[in-house]
Motif scaffolding. Structure first.
Motif, PDB file in Angstrom:
ATOM      1  N   SER A 120       0.823  -1.213   0.000  1.00  0.00           N
ATOM      2  CA  SER A 120       0.000   0.000   0.000  1.00  0.00           C
ATOM      3  C   SER A 120       0.852   1.256   0.000  1.00  0.00           C
ATOM      4  CB  SER A 120      -0.957   0.005   1.194  1.00  0.00           C
ATOM      5  OG  SER A 120      -0.241   0.173   2.391  1.00  0.00           O
ATOM      6  N   ALA A 121       2.114   1.156   0.423  1.00  0.00           N
ATOM      7  CA  ALA A 121       3.017   2.313   0.370  1.00  0.00           C
ATOM      8  C   ALA A 121       3.246   2.749  -1.072  1.00  0.00           C
ATOM      9  CB  ALA A 121       4.344   1.976   1.034  1.00  0.00           C
ATOM     10  N   TYR A 122       3.182   1.804  -1.999  1.00  0.00           N
ATOM     11  CA  TYR A 122       3.354   2.134  -3.413  1.00  0.00           C
ATOM     12  C   TYR A 122       2.063   2.639  -4.050  1.00  0.00           C
ATOM     13  CZ  TYR A 122       7.994   0.173  -3.276  1.00  0.00           C
ATOM     14  OH  TYR A 122       9.309  -0.043  -2.986  1.00  0.00           O
TER      15      TYR A 122
ATOM     16  N   GLY B 157       1.275   5.910  -0.490  1.00  0.00           N
ATOM     17  CA  GLY B 157       2.347   6.638   0.153  1.00  0.00           C
ATOM     18  C   GLY B 157       2.584   6.176   1.576  1.00  0.00           C
TER      19      GLY B 157
ATOM     20  N   ALA C  94       3.029   8.503  -2.854  1.00  0.00           N
ATOM     21  CA  ALA C  94       3.405   7.221  -3.466  1.00  0.00           C
ATOM     22  C   ALA C  94       4.391   7.403  -4.611  1.00  0.00           C
ATOM     23  CB  ALA C  94       2.157   6.494  -3.952  1.00  0.00           C
TER      24      ALA C  94
ATOM     25  N   LYS D  41       8.001   5.484  -5.108  1.00  0.00           N
ATOM     26  CA  LYS D  41       8.385   4.790  -6.345  1.00  0.00           C
ATOM     27  C   LYS D  41       9.662   5.382  -6.932  1.00  0.00           C
ATOM     28  CE  LYS D  41       3.800   3.256  -7.752  1.00  0.00           C
ATOM     29  NZ  LYS D  41       2.779   3.324  -8.794  1.00  0.00           N
TER      30      LYS D  41
END
Length: 146
Positions: free
Chosen positions: A71-73, A76, A82, A86
């Motif tokens: 979910s971080a990608y 954020g 996010a 990336k």
């Protein structure tokens, strides 16, 4: 030396007390660029090591932590968007690929001891092209283009 040969030979410039403005116009050969980028990529990997440890820890701890990792990608991390996560990952990908390929190039040159100036130039260009091409390929996968 005779006057005829001294008139035809070109005098080489002598540089003393070079100023910073004179360095800007200097063109490095491809091998010099690869050498400098090898150092920069090593420094980049060193400074992004906490990020790598965080990614590794979150991807292996549990299924829930893996979901937060992925979910971080998408959303954020806290105040970090996010796209920046990336972009940092893409920088890490480039750093690793370039450092690895340039390291193999240096090991090959050290092992063979038969590197000419032309072989060094060609291997430097191959290193640059290969690391950038693989970075673009993996970056396209990272940003969801395929």
């Amino acid at each position: 030396m005779t006057d005829a040969t001294s008139a035809t030979t070109k005098k080489r410039p002598v540089y003393t007390n070079i100023h910073v403005t004179q360095i800007v116009g200097y063109r490095l050969p491809p091998a010099g660029i690869v050498s400098i980028l090898h150092r920069i990529s090593g420094l980049l990997m060193f400074f992004l090591l906490p990020f790598v440890v965080w990614m590794f820890d979150n991807s292996l701890t549990s299924e829930i932590s893996y979901e937060s990792f992925t979910s971080a990608y998408l959303g954020g991390i806290g105040f970090v968007p996010a796209w920046f996560v990336k972009l940092a990952t893409l920088g890490l990908i480039w750093g690793y690929l370039h450092h690895f390929i340039a390291g193999v190039r240096h090991l090959w040159m050290d092992a063979t001891h038969s590197v000419t100036k032309e072989q060094g130039r060609i291997s430097a260009i191959v290193t640059l092209v290969l690391s950038l091409a693989l970075t673009v390929l993996l970056g396209a996968k990272l940003f969801g283009l395929y």
